[in-house]
Scaffold this motif. Structure first.
Motif, PDB file in Angstrom:
ATOM      1  N   LYS A 119      50.012 -34.248  46.798  1.00  0.00           N
ATOM      2  CA  LYS A 119      50.384 -33.520  45.586  1.00  0.00           C
ATOM      3  C   LYS A 119      51.091 -32.211  45.935  1.00  0.00           C
ATOM      4  N   ARG A 154      45.301 -34.215  47.990  1.00  0.00           N
ATOM      5  CA  ARG A 154      45.792 -32.853  47.752  1.00  0.00           C
ATOM      6  C   ARG A 154      47.067 -32.584  48.551  1.00  0.00           C
ATOM      7  N   GLN A 183      45.540 -27.105  39.024  1.00  0.00           N
ATOM      8  CA  GLN A 183      46.258 -27.882  38.013  1.00  0.00           C
ATOM      9  C   GLN A 183      47.071 -28.999  38.677  1.00  0.00           C
ATOM     10  N   TYR A 233      46.604 -30.471  41.638  1.00  0.00           N
ATOM     11  CA  TYR A 233      45.778 -31.511  42.265  1.00  0.00           C
ATOM     12  C   TYR A 233      45.155 -32.432  41.221  1.00  0.00           C
ATOM     13  N   GLY A 234      44.793 -31.867  40.064  1.00  0.00           N
ATOM     14  CA  GLY A 234      44.144 -32.670  39.041  1.00  0.00           C
ATOM     15  C   GLY A 234      42.744 -33.068  39.460  1.00  0.00           C
ATOM     16  N   ALA A 235      42.233 -34.102  38.835  1.00  0.00           N
ATOM     17  CA  ALA A 235      40.878 -34.569  39.146  1.00  0.00           C
ATOM     18  C   ALA A 235      40.827 -35.167  40.548  1.00  0.00           C
ATOM     19  N   GLU A 236      39.730 -34.925  41.236  1.00  0.00           N
ATOM     20  CA  GLU A 236      39.564 -35.496  42.569  1.00  0.00           C
ATOM     21  C   GLU A 236      39.448 -37.010  42.482  1.00  0.00           C
TER      22      GLU A 236
END
Length: 298
Positions: free
Chosen positions: A269, A266, A118, A120-123
């Motif tokens: 974040k 990552r 959650q 990191y979200g979308a790459e």
């Protein structure tokens, strides 16, 4: 308790164990001797534990329930990777099977992974221009390894009357080399047998014994080494050629560059989350300042 994080007490032995792990890492990399950096390492250990506890606490808030099937799948994978259930329990240091405890621990890992997904979200999907810019900025990370081409003359201690005898023999050979004798010719003359390798070819750091490489990689091209020792005996080395580091072409490392950009996303974040959690948490460290002097005055 020296460390209390949002009311959760961290056992002193846990702090000590983490401290020993941190210090051991620096000792293995030869960055510390004795205890002159113990306070620094204890600080690293506490920071590691604080981050770990805060992440687990936040994961429980964000992911209060973990699907049992996800726990089973993760546990099955861990057992398979260990080579079976017996090996798995040996690896985790559990002398007897306690599936309830193990599943609780595995659930914690699954929960943490789900929370981080959650966070990191979308790459990111970097364009080729962005990847090339990253490659240029971090070019030192995409270099070939330095290599040398070397040959050596070696004599073991087997059959010798003394170490001095072997040393004197090689010192005499070295004097001939310095006077202009051909290295390969003398190497053939003093070869112990046909199986003994003279030309070692091209190699990089880590391919041979450290004692040998330390000498060889410190030499210039066509330089003849002093007489030196390894566990195999006495040696004289000559560097026949050198290949310096050079950039690996972008197209070859393009996938690695893209992956590193994702990893940096990552990391950023993750670090932002840790700082946010620290800012709103109640963290108490009751340890008194420690004496930084070493026993015996070192």
């Amino acid at each position: 308790m020296a460390l209390i994080i949002n009311g959760e007490e961290i056992d002193d032995e846990v702090v000590e164990s983490e401290f020993r792990n941190v210090k051991g890492h620096y000792e293995r990399t030869l960055q510390v001797a004795c205890c002159e950096r113990d306070n620094e390492f204890r600080g690293y250990a506490k920071d590691n534990l604080i981050s770990r506890v805060l992440l687990n606490q936040e994961a429980v808030k964000r992911v209060p329930q973990v699907d049992e099937d996800a726990i089973t799948a993760r546990l099955t994978k861990l057992i398979d990777e260990a080579g079976g259930e017996t090996q798995f329990y040996m690896r985790i240091g559990m002398p007897y099977k306690d599936e309830k405890v193990v599943r609780e621990n595995v659930a914690g890992g699954v929960r943490l992974d789900q929370m981080l997904a959650q966070v990191y979200g979308a790459e990111p999907e970097p364009t080729e221009a962005e990847q090339r810019a990253f490659y240029e900025k971090h070019l030192s990370s995409y270099m070939t390894e330095e290599m040398i081409h070397a040959a050596h003359i070696t004599k073991s201690l087997q059959g010798a009357k003394s170490r001095q005898e072997v040393f004197d023999a090689l010192r005499s050979i070295r004097q001939e080399l310095l006077a202009g004798e051909d290295f390969m010719k003398l190497a053939e003359q003093h070869r112990a047998d046909e199986q003994q390798q003279i030309d070692l070819g091209w190699f990089k750091r880590g391919d041979f014994m450290e004692e040998f490489e330390t000498i060889a990689f410190s030499m210039g091209e066509n330089e003849v080494s002093p007489v030196f020792t390894t566990q195999l005996g006495f040696h004289i080395c000559k560097v026949l050629g050198r290949k310096p580091q050079e950039p690996v072409a972008f197209d070859i490392v393009k996938d690695a560059v893209r992956q590193r950009i994702i990893e940096e996303h990552r990391d950023n974040k993750f670090n932002e989350l840790i700082e946010e959690l620290k800012a709103v948490s109640d963290i108490k460290d009751t340890d008194p300042p420690e004496d930084t002097s070493c026993p015996g005055g070192h």
